[in-house]
Design a protein around this motif. Structure first.
Motif, mmCIF file in Angstrom:
data_model
loop_
_atom_site.group_PDB
_atom_site.id
_atom_site.type_symbol
_atom_site.label_atom_id
_atom_site.label_comp_id
_atom_site.label_asym_id
_atom_site.label_seq_id
_atom_site.Cartn_x
_atom_site.Cartn_y
_atom_site.Cartn_z
ATOM 1 N N UNK A 273 6.890 4.702 1.911
ATOM 2 C CA UNK A 273 6.042 4.595 3.102
ATOM 3 C C UNK A 273 5.799 3.151 3.533
ATOM 4 N N UNK A 274 5.818 2.218 2.593
ATOM 5 C CA UNK A 274 5.560 0.826 2.930
ATOM 6 C C UNK A 274 6.006 -0.067 1.781
ATOM 7 N N UNK A 275 6.156 -1.350 2.082
ATOM 8 C CA UNK A 275 6.451 -2.320 1.040
ATOM 9 C C UNK A 275 5.222 -2.510 0.161
ATOM 10 N N UNK A 276 5.451 -2.954 -1.065
ATOM 11 C CA UNK A 276 4.334 -3.111 -1.996
ATOM 12 C C UNK A 276 4.510 -4.380 -2.813
ATOM 13 N N UNK A 277 3.412 -4.884 -3.325
ATOM 14 C CA UNK A 277 3.435 -6.117 -4.117
ATOM 15 C C UNK A 277 4.168 -5.872 -5.430
ATOM 16 N N UNK A 278 5.086 -6.783 -5.759
ATOM 17 C CA UNK A 278 5.892 -6.662 -6.978
ATOM 18 C C UNK A 278 5.930 -8.026 -7.667
#
Length: 339
Positions: A273-278
């Protein structure tokens, strides 16, 4: 008297700003490179495999990162929706990896120097380590936003493509953390835990896995066959070739971008659904394809994952007139929920 005063004022401001004019006798090193042709210099088979859920609908001959098992996905933001889970590889970034400060191989081999002494002094050569001659290398990286699929409009109105324009997003010449091992410890303090023979020996397994299939994400301190991910800078203590050395510098830089929250996760169920912190980069999210000096556009190792052996793509890819100026197209794994 007026001329002397003017010269004194200029010298004073030059000293404050740290400006330095290079002597004419010291000519800048030649910068080699060429513009990337999006048709002939891109390995278009690196788009594959394509998947819907856990099913590969266009397998290809390259290993793939894991995909969400269910073909049905649901997202709540910005509006609740149900869609189909797809997975693909996209050419998302372009990178210069060069030993010469302010050299831009992917911009045609142009050198854009700011005119003052910053980011200078990067050279490669032998050093004496423990009484033995060991080749070291120091690389700079330039990171370009390069959403090629969106520009070429291969699939119009496909929401999963990153919609952006070409831009130089990062230059390590202006980053003091990239040029100093001690300063880089500010963003990777855990490096001291893995600075031991046992931890480094585990990287052999990552090397085998990355070459045969995909790297082992749990061994995040390893860059497979290239060496260690730490320190997160361009100082390569053991360089055995321009391809190996430049790929290690690029791998470290990608990790650094994630640690600084300038690159985000796009793969797996969390990326639907969306980019995320990695902050701890998953190595399986990336493939690197050489585009300078000689593009790799075919074969299984044309776009190798992080840590894969450079033996197959190394032969003939770096030569004396340009081997210190490399360019890579960065392929990124993307999982997306399509309505």
């Amino acid at each position: 008297m007026t001329r002397l005063l003017r010269a004194a004022v200029l010298a004073f401001w030059a000293m404050l700003l740290g400006l330095a004019v290079a002597p004419e006798a010291q000519a800048a090193p030649t910068c080699n490179g060429k513009f990337v042709n999006p048709i002939t210099d891109v390995c278009w088979s690196c788009l594959f495999p394509l998947s819907v859920g856990g099913l590969k609908i266009w397998p290809g001959n390259r290993p793939d990162a894991s995909n969400p098992g269910s073909p049905i996905c649901a997202c709540a933001d910005p509006v609740p929706r149900v869609g189909i889970s797809v997975g693909f590889w996209e050419p998302a970034r372009l990178a210069d990896v060069t030993m010469k400060p302010w050299c831009f191989p992917n911009l045609g081999g142009v050198r854009i120097a700011p005119g003052f002494d910053i980011g200078q002094g990067y050279m490669a050569g032998p050093s004496m380590v423990g009484g033995r001659s060991q080749s070291t290398a120091k690389w700079h990286v330039h990171w370009y936003v390069y959403p090629l699929l969106y520009w070429m409009e291969l699939l119009t109105d496909f929401v999963c493509f990153e919609q952006a324009s070409f831009d130089i997003a990062y230059m390590t010449e202006v980053d003091p953390l990239w040029q100093d091992d001690a300063l880089s410890g500010l963003i990777n303090p855990e490096a001291i835990v893995f600075a031991n023979p046992v931890a480094q020996a585990a990287c052999a397994a990552d090397c085998v896995s990355a070459t045969a299939s995909m790297p082992i994400d749990s061994l995040f301190w390893c860059a497979g066959c290239q060496g260690s991910m730490y320190p997160m800078n361009g100082n390569i203590a053991s360089s055995i070739g321009h391809v190996q050395s430049s790929r290690l510098a690029l791998s470290r830089f990608a990790y650094k971008m994630h640690r600084q929250a300038l690159a985000w996760g796009t793969m797996g169920a969390k990326g639907l659904c969306e980019k995320y912190v990695m902050p701890i980069m998953r190595k399986q999210q990336y493939r690197f394809q050489m585009v300078n000096p000689i593009p790799t556009v075919s074969g299984r190792f044309a776009c190798s994952p992080i840590g894969a052996s450079t033996m197959p793509p190394d032969a003939g890819r770096a030569y004396p007139a340009g081997g210190e100026d490399m360019g890579y197209l960065v392929w990124r794994k993307r999982n997306c929920c399509v309505m």
